[in-house]
Design an enzyme around this catalytic site. Structure first.
Site, PDB file in Angstrom:
ATOM      1  N   GLU A   1       0.829  -1.207   0.000  1.00 30.42           N
ATOM      2  CA  GLU A   1       0.000   0.000   0.000  1.00 30.42           C
ATOM      3  C   GLU A   1       0.862   1.255   0.000  1.00 30.42           C
ATOM      4  O   GLU A   1       1.986   1.244   0.513  1.00 30.42           O
ATOM      5  CB  GLU A   1      -0.887   0.022   1.250  1.00 30.42           C
ATOM      6  CG  GLU A   1      -1.771  -1.196   1.410  1.00 30.42           C
ATOM      7  CD  GLU A   1      -2.402  -1.281   2.791  1.00 30.42           C
ATOM      8  OE1 GLU A   1      -3.260  -2.147   2.985  1.00 30.42           O
ATOM      9  OE2 GLU A   1      -2.019  -0.479   3.688  1.00 30.42           O
TER      10      GLU A   1
ATOM     11  N   ARG B   1       5.349  -2.481  17.176  1.00 30.13           N
ATOM     12  CA  ARG B   1       6.082  -2.311  15.927  1.00 30.13           C
ATOM     13  C   ARG B   1       6.709  -3.666  15.586  1.00 30.13           C
ATOM     14  O   ARG B   1       7.772  -4.019  16.071  1.00 30.13           O
ATOM     15  CB  ARG B   1       7.167  -1.240  16.084  1.00 30.13           C
ATOM     16  CG  ARG B   1       7.787  -0.796  14.763  1.00 30.13           C
ATOM     17  CD  ARG B   1       8.929   0.161  14.986  1.00 30.13           C
ATOM     18  NE  ARG B   1       8.525   1.442  15.510  1.00 30.13           N
ATOM     19  CZ  ARG B   1       8.030   2.448  14.794  1.00 30.13           C
ATOM     20  NH1 ARG B   1       7.852   2.283  13.489  1.00 30.13           N
ATOM     21  NH2 ARG B   1       7.722   3.593  15.350  1.00 30.13           N
TER      22      ARG B   1
ATOM     23  N   LYS C   1       7.767  -0.957   6.310  1.00 28.49           N
ATOM     24  CA  LYS C   1       7.715   0.234   5.459  1.00 28.49           C
ATOM     25  C   LYS C   1       8.974   0.333   4.617  1.00 28.49           C
ATOM     26  O   LYS C   1      10.078   0.037   5.076  1.00 28.49           O
ATOM     27  CB  LYS C   1       7.526   1.489   6.304  1.00 28.49           C
ATOM     28  CG  LYS C   1       8.559   1.669   7.391  1.00 28.49           C
ATOM     29  CD  LYS C   1       8.112   2.715   8.385  1.00 28.49           C
ATOM     30  CE  LYS C   1       9.081   2.753   9.573  1.00 28.49           C
ATOM     31  NZ  LYS C   1       8.620   3.657  10.623  1.00 28.49           N
TER      32      LYS C   1
ATOM     33  N   GLU D   1      -5.127   7.309   7.391  1.00 33.74           N
ATOM     34  CA  GLU D   1      -4.406   8.580   7.348  1.00 33.74           C
ATOM     35  C   GLU D   1      -5.335   9.627   6.766  1.00 33.74           C
ATOM     36  O   GLU D   1      -6.247   9.323   5.994  1.00 33.74           O
ATOM     37  CB  GLU D   1      -3.172   8.468   6.440  1.00 33.74           C
ATOM     38  CG  GLU D   1      -2.131   7.488   6.889  1.00 33.74           C
ATOM     39  CD  GLU D   1      -0.956   8.167   7.573  1.00 33.74           C
ATOM     40  OE1 GLU D   1      -0.774   9.381   7.409  1.00 33.74           O
ATOM     41  OE2 GLU D   1      -0.220   7.459   8.294  1.00 33.74           O
TER      42      GLU D   1
ATOM     43  N   LYS E   1       2.404   4.506   1.276  1.00 30.96           N
ATOM     44  CA  LYS E   1       2.664   5.098   2.595  1.00 30.96           C
ATOM     45  C   LYS E   1       2.473   6.601   2.457  1.00 30.96           C
ATOM     46  O   LYS E   1       3.336   7.306   1.933  1.00 30.96           O
ATOM     47  CB  LYS E   1       4.076   4.777   3.084  1.00 30.96           C
ATOM     48  CG  LYS E   1       4.313   5.255   4.507  1.00 30.96           C
ATOM     49  CD  LYS E   1       5.722   4.974   4.973  1.00 30.96           C
ATOM     50  CE  LYS E   1       5.850   5.349   6.445  1.00 30.96           C
ATOM     51  NZ  LYS E   1       5.459   6.731   6.732  1.00 30.96           N
TER      52      LYS E   1
END
Length: 508
Positions: free
Chosen positions: A205, A362, A368, A256, A207
């Site tokens: 996806e 995390r 990422k 987001e 970021k």
């Protein structure tokens, strides 16, 4: 329990760098007291949260200390609760008098602890992770059970109180629509092929360069929270209206939001963040992009695999799902990365379709991929500028988070990348946080997180962590992050050249 025992434990925890020693000291105190307020005090906040005690008001108190300890934990907790409740005409004077009364009953060491507690400067090392381990040890329950309960309750004291009654009480915590959970975070990946190889069956996806949001809807009631769990519902009516119109009765979405230009490119991050404090919401409209669904119409999805959560997300969010591709080939994933960068975003996130939602963690299930190294560090000091920058605070001292709860570990300095506007802003903000000043350096409370771009890291005896940043430059301040979310010294060391992965740290 006497308050002095809390103060003494705080001093003992702050005097050691050993995580095991910190956990042991905290667990012993928790086991003996069983009072939730103790947990709050030792992570540096009153049990009532922020009670409105002004920094200058607290530091200006000059009250002779008590000769010996007499205050109990309940005395202090009750006094702070009463202080927070003071309002109305003449409240400022009554608040000062209430603080003077509390401080008059405190010893010198207790006064010092209280001042640091009320001004946010309590740096004894009992960060959330250390405290959660201590709660688990004190209650003799598995750490994972404690951490999950905390992520769902959002309250360390409530979690500690439940833990001390047994594992069943911790298991009773559930996702509650309207109460935010800690966001799941992505770990850095060395490269896109490496992330795909490690994650397995995945979605890739965009970021986005926006602000993390979590939206909750129960009927017509919609609430919007930031990544730090601060509620911003009143400042984002366009998001509230959009979520209220989704085809469901109840939902919790993770995503987001960002402000876009007329051609669909993301506006600067600071412009997006400014909306959360804007008085006129017409100044800048925000667009939401959701990438996870934690609850839908009475069904909790936290423990469901991502593929099931994405099915629910597409069902409810429609066109507002973040761009990406399911089960891409290597070439298709590379194309998604190119598309994200061309659209002005930071990179991509590679996510395992088998992964549950690990709130607050995390892990390696989300990775990422960004084209440059960045770190989120804490500003711990700053030097006055010279020449064109005379009269401005310019050269920043940067610290990485100590994962064992100690103060930030200095890893470098930089003045590069600062615009005139940012120089003026940081001068005001850092002077307001100053704890020590001389002709050259201003030491500040480690509160502001800043994103730093760098070319790499090198071994260096110059700084306490044994490493130094190479060619560091400022990207932006991160008002959406607190110091507990800064990158750790371990993440900085991971960028050292040598065998094994040298991950790209920082970011979401």
């Amino acid at each position: 329990m006497l308050f002095t025992e809390v103060v003494e434990t705080s001093a003992a925890v702050g005097a050691t760098r050993s995580r095991l020693a910190k956990v042991g000291a905290l667990a012993d105190l928790i086991r003996r007291t069983g009072t939730p307020a103790v947990v709050s005090f030792l992570v540096g906040v009153p049990s009532q949260g922020r009670i409105g005690a002004g920094w200058r008001t607290v530091l200006d108190l000059d009250v002779p200390p008590a000769a010996g300890p007499s205050l109990t934990v309940s005395d202090v907790d009750g006094a702070l609760g009463a202080y927070a409740a003071i309002g109305g005409r003449g409240s400022a004077a009554r608040r000062v008098e209430a603080l003077r009364d509390l401080f008059s009953r405190a010893t010198a060491a207790e006064q010092d602890f209280l001042k640091r507690l009320l001004t946010g400067e309590l740096r004894q090392g009992a960060l959330e992770g250390v405290m959660l381990d201590a709660v688990a040890k004190a209650a003799e329950v598995p750490g994972e059970v404690v951490r999950r309960a905390f992520m769902l309750s959002g309250s360390l004291p409530a979690t500690a109180a439940a833990a001390l009654t047994g594992e069943a009480a911790l298991a009773a915590f559930r996702l509650e629509v309207g109460r935010p959970v800690r966001p799941m975070l992505a770990s850095p990946a060395e490269s896109l092929p490496d992330a795909l190889a490690e994650v397995g069956e995945a979605t890739v996806e965009h970021k986005l360069d926006g602000a993390r949001i979590q939206v909750h809807r129960d009927g017509d009631v919609v609430r919007v929270f930031t990544r730090t769990l601060r509620e911003v519902t009143k400042t984002v009516p366009e998001l509230v209206e959009l979520v209220r119109g989704l085809p469901c009765d109840s939902v919790v979405l993770d995503g987001e939001t960002l402000a876009l230009t007329d051609d669909g490119k993301p506006r600067p991050f600071q412009e997006t963040m400014s909306r959360f404090g804007a008085q006129d919401v017409r100044e800048l409209l925000l667009s939401p992009f959701f990438f996870d669904c934690l609850h839908l119409d009475g069904r909790d999805l936290l423990d469901e695999p991502l593929r099931a959560r994405l099915d629910a997300l597409r069902q409810v969010a429609g066109d507002h799902v973040v761009p990406g591709r399911l089960r891409p080939t290597g070439e298709e994933a590379a194309a998604v990365l190119d598309e994200a960068l061309a659209a002005g975003h930071e990179g991509v996130v590679v996510k395992s379709l088998d992964s549950a939602y690990a709130a607050g963690r995390r892990g390696r299930a989300w990775q990422k991929v960004k084209p440059v190294h960045t770190l989120d560090l804490v500003v711990i000091g700053v030097e006055w500028g010279s020449g064109r920058r005379r009269g401005l605070l310019s050269n920043l001292h940067l610290g990485a988070r100590d994962p064992d709860g100690g103060p930030p570990v200095m890893v470098g300095k930089t003045f590069k990348g600062l615009t005139d506007e940012l120089l003026a802003w940081q001068t005001r903000e850092l002077l307001a946080r100053a704890t020590e000043k001389d002709e050259w350096v201003v030491t500040v409370r480690p509160e502001l997180v800043i994103e730093i771009e760098l070319d790499g890291v090198q071994v260096s005896p110059r700084y306490p962590g044994g490493v130094a940043l190479r060619f560091a430059r400022v990207v932006r301040y991160r008002p959406d992050k607190g110091p507990a979310e800064a990158d750790t010294i371990d993440a900085v060391r991971a960028l050292l050249p040598g065998p094994g992965p040298a991950a790209t740290a920082g970011g979401a």
